[in-house]
Design a protein around this motif. Sequence first.
Motif, PDB file in Angstrom:
ATOM      1  N   ASN A 131       0.859  -1.189   0.000  1.00 16.73           N
ATOM      2  CA  ASN A 131       0.000   0.000   0.000  1.00 16.73           C
ATOM      3  C   ASN A 131       0.892   1.234   0.000  1.00 16.73           C
ATOM      4  O   ASN A 131       1.714   1.417   0.913  1.00 16.73           O
ATOM      5  N   LEU A 132       0.753   2.066  -1.005  1.00 18.02           N
ATOM      6  CA  LEU A 132       1.594   3.252  -1.179  1.00 18.02           C
ATOM      7  C   LEU A 132       0.720   4.486  -1.366  1.00 18.02           C
ATOM      8  O   LEU A 132      -0.361   4.405  -1.949  1.00 18.02           O
ATOM      9  N   TYR A 133       1.202   5.639  -0.868  1.00 18.04           N
ATOM     10  CA  TYR A 133       0.484   6.894  -1.115  1.00 18.04           C
ATOM     11  C   TYR A 133       1.477   8.030  -1.256  1.00 18.04           C
ATOM     12  O   TYR A 133       2.633   7.925  -0.831  1.00 18.04           O
ATOM     13  N   HIS A 134       1.022   9.096  -1.868  1.00 24.42           N
ATOM     14  CA  HIS A 134       1.784  10.340  -1.841  1.00 24.42           C
ATOM     15  C   HIS A 134       0.820  11.523  -1.853  1.00 24.42           C
ATOM     16  O   HIS A 134      -0.371  11.381  -2.126  1.00 24.42           O
ATOM     17  N   ILE A 135       1.351  12.671  -1.499  1.00 30.50           N
ATOM     18  CA  ILE A 135       0.597  13.924  -1.532  1.00 30.50           C
ATOM     19  C   ILE A 135       1.337  14.820  -2.512  1.00 30.50           C
ATOM     20  O   ILE A 135       2.471  15.233  -2.262  1.00 30.50           O
ATOM     21  N   GLN A 136       0.704  15.090  -3.638  1.00 30.79           N
ATOM     22  CA  GLN A 136       1.399  15.744  -4.733  1.00 30.79           C
ATOM     23  C   GLN A 136       0.435  16.606  -5.543  1.00 30.79           C
ATOM     24  O   GLN A 136      -0.778  16.375  -5.561  1.00 30.79           O
ATOM     25  N   ASP A 159      -3.149  10.656  -3.234  1.00 28.13           N
ATOM     26  CA  ASP A 159      -3.617   9.469  -3.930  1.00 28.13           C
ATOM     27  C   ASP A 159      -2.818   8.271  -3.440  1.00 28.13           C
ATOM     28  O   ASP A 159      -1.601   8.308  -3.319  1.00 28.13           O
ATOM     29  N   ALA A 160      -3.561   7.219  -3.086  1.00 28.20           N
ATOM     30  CA  ALA A 160      -2.976   5.991  -2.555  1.00 28.20           C
ATOM     31  C   ALA A 160      -3.341   4.827  -3.471  1.00 28.20           C
ATOM     32  O   ALA A 160      -4.336   4.880  -4.205  1.00 28.20           O
ATOM     33  N   TYR A 161      -2.542   3.765  -3.396  1.00 24.01           N
ATOM     34  CA  TYR A 161      -2.717   2.621  -4.295  1.00 24.01           C
ATOM     35  C   TYR A 161      -2.417   1.338  -3.532  1.00 24.01           C
ATOM     36  O   TYR A 161      -1.433   1.249  -2.797  1.00 24.01           O
ATOM     37  N   SER A 162      -3.298   0.348  -3.712  1.00 17.47           N
ATOM     38  CA  SER A 162      -3.113  -0.944  -3.048  1.00 17.47           C
ATOM     39  C   SER A 162      -2.874  -2.036  -4.080  1.00 17.47           C
ATOM     40  O   SER A 162      -3.443  -2.013  -5.179  1.00 17.47           O
ATOM     41  N   PHE A 163      -2.023  -3.006  -3.704  1.00 18.40           N
ATOM     42  CA  PHE A 163      -1.695  -4.157  -4.550  1.00 18.40           C
ATOM     43  C   PHE A 163      -1.878  -5.417  -3.707  1.00 18.40           C
ATOM     44  O   PHE A 163      -1.257  -5.558  -2.645  1.00 18.40           O
ATOM     45  N   ASP A 164      -2.716  -6.337  -4.196  1.00 19.52           N
ATOM     46  CA  ASP A 164      -3.028  -7.554  -3.450  1.00 19.52           C
ATOM     47  C   ASP A 164      -3.042  -8.755  -4.376  1.00 19.52           C
ATOM     48  O   ASP A 164      -3.149  -8.620  -5.606  1.00 19.52           O
ATOM     49  N   LEU A 165      -2.988  -9.930  -3.749  1.00 23.99           N
ATOM     50  CA  LEU A 165      -2.902 -11.170  -4.525  1.00 23.99           C
ATOM     51  C   LEU A 165      -4.207 -11.502  -5.248  1.00 23.99           C
ATOM     52  O   LEU A 165      -4.187 -12.021  -6.359  1.00 23.99           O
ATOM     53  N   ASP A 166      -5.350 -11.194  -4.615  1.00 24.15           N
ATOM     54  CA  ASP A 166      -6.637 -11.557  -5.210  1.00 24.15           C
ATOM     55  C   ASP A 166      -7.694 -10.559  -4.763  1.00 24.15           C
ATOM     56  O   ASP A 166      -7.424  -9.641  -3.987  1.00 24.15           O
ATOM     57  N   LYS A 167      -8.918 -10.771  -5.260  1.00 19.19           N
ATOM     58  CA  LYS A 167      -9.984  -9.824  -4.954  1.00 19.19           C
ATOM     59  C   LYS A 167     -10.307  -9.790  -3.469  1.00 19.19           C
ATOM     60  O   LYS A 167     -10.547  -8.722  -2.899  1.00 19.19           O
ATOM     61  N   HIS A 310      -4.217  -7.589  -7.942  1.00 20.18           N
ATOM     62  CA  HIS A 310      -5.426  -6.768  -7.921  1.00 20.18           C
ATOM     63  C   HIS A 310      -5.124  -5.431  -7.262  1.00 20.18           C
ATOM     64  O   HIS A 310      -4.404  -5.374  -6.261  1.00 20.18           O
ATOM     65  N   MET A 311      -5.713  -4.380  -7.817  1.00 21.61           N
ATOM     66  CA  MET A 311      -5.363  -3.029  -7.379  1.00 21.61           C
ATOM     67  C   MET A 311      -6.587  -2.213  -6.954  1.00 21.61           C
ATOM     68  O   MET A 311      -7.718  -2.504  -7.335  1.00 21.61           O
TER      69      MET A 311
END
Length: 437
Positions: A131-136, A159-167, A310-311
Motif C-alpha cells: 500500500n503506497l500513497y503520496h501527496i502531490q 492518492d494511494a494505491y493498493s496491490f493484493d494477490l486476489d480480490k 489486484h489493485m
Amino acid sequence: MRLSKFFLPTLKETPAEAQIASHRLMLRAGMVRQQSAGIYAWLPLGLRVLNKVANIVREEQNRAGINEILMPTLQSADLWRESGRYDDYGQEMLRITDRHKREMLYGPTNEEMVTDIFRTYVRSYKQLPVNLYHIQWKFRDEVRPRFGVMRGREFLMKDAYSFDLDKESAVKSYNNHFVAYLRTYQRMGLKAIPMKADTGPIGGDHSHEFIVLAETGESQVFCDKAWVETDVLENPLVKEKDLQPFVDWATGMYAATEEKHDPANCPVPAENLVTARGIEVGHIFYFGTKYSEPMKAAVTAPGSETVTVHMGSYGIGVSRLLGAIIEASHDDAGIIWPESVAPFKIGLINMKVGDATCDAAAEDLYAKFEAAGVEVLLDDRDERAGVKFADMDLIGLPWQVVIGPRGIANGMVEVKNRKTGEKREVTVAQALAELSA
C-alpha cells in the motif's frame, strides 16, 4: 507570529469572480491569489491551513499502515500507452513534449506510474500486500474552472494505491482505506458520508465517494439521519480485525445523490430522511486488474504460478478540502476554522498599541502562549479596534483574546469563541490556562 510581520493581504470588498462562499472568503482573507484560470498561489495564511489538512491526511494514512512515497508531477506518455489510457483520457490531460521530443504529461493521477514502481520491485506473494500513497500536485485542464480551489486546474491531492494477490485481499485493503477516510474527515470537524459512485475514467467496478454536507454544496443528497446524528466510528465493528462487517453496515445506511434517489422506493421513512447539499471530498476505487494486466504487474503465487495482482486507488482532494471546510463552517463575518486545521489557535488583540500597560501585557501573554506550544497570532498593528475585530472574524481563528486598557488594569482580558460568539471576561492566568490546555 506578529501580524505586523505577517503577510496577510485581506480585502474589504468581494472580488467579482468569487461565486461561492469559500472562494469569496479565501480571497478576502488573503489565503490565495489567482494567477491564471484555475491556478492559485498559496499565501502564508492559506498555506498554513493547507499544511494542517495535509498533515492530518498523512497521519491517518500512516496510521492505516500505508507507506508514503513521492512521485513526480511529470510522467512519460509511454506508461499511459501501456495501460491504454493515453488516448482515452481526453483534453483534461495536459500533454507536453520536452526538448528531446519525448512525449510527457502533467499527471492528473498516478495509477500507471505507481504500477511501474510496483512491478520493478515486487516479485512474490510474500511481499504483499503493498500500500503506497503520496501527496502531490495534480493538473487537470478543466474546460471551465470555477469556484476557486473547489474546481481548479492545479490542485493538491493525496492518492494511494493498493496491490493484493486476489480480490478478497484487495477488498480488505479497500475497507482499510474506507475507515481511514472516515477518521480523516472526522478529525477536520467534517461529517463525511460514503456513497456508491461511478468509477469514471479511473475504471473498475467498485467505488465510493465521500460527501461532506454543506448548505452551499454542489449536489443534492439524501441520507438516513443516523449519518448526521451518530458517530459511526464509535461502532464496535471498527475495532475488529476484519472491517468488512463495519463497511457493510456503514454503506447499508441509506445515502444517495439526487440522480440516484428514488422517492417512491426509498427504504428510509420520511421522518428519518435528511435532504441536504453535499460536496465530494474523496473517492476510492477497487478496479482489479485494469492496470496490472496490461502493464504486466504480477507475482509468483503460493503454487508457483504467476498471478496478476489486484489493485485499488484512493484519492482525497487536499486543497479542495479547504473549500469544503469553509463551505461547511462560516458565517456572514468570515471563516470559522475547526481547531485541528486553523492557521493559528488564538488571535491575540492588543487594543491600544503604544499604551505601556497593554503592550507589556500583550507581549507577556504572547510569550507564554508561545512557550506553551500554542500557535498565536498577535495583532500588534496600530489600527482601529473595528479593523482588528473584523480581520480576526474574517480569518476565523477559533479563539480571540482581547487586551484593552480598562480590563487589563484589573488583570482581566476578554476571551471570545469564534464559533459560538460567546464572550467572557477572565483573568490573564485563566485565559492562559484554558487556552494552553
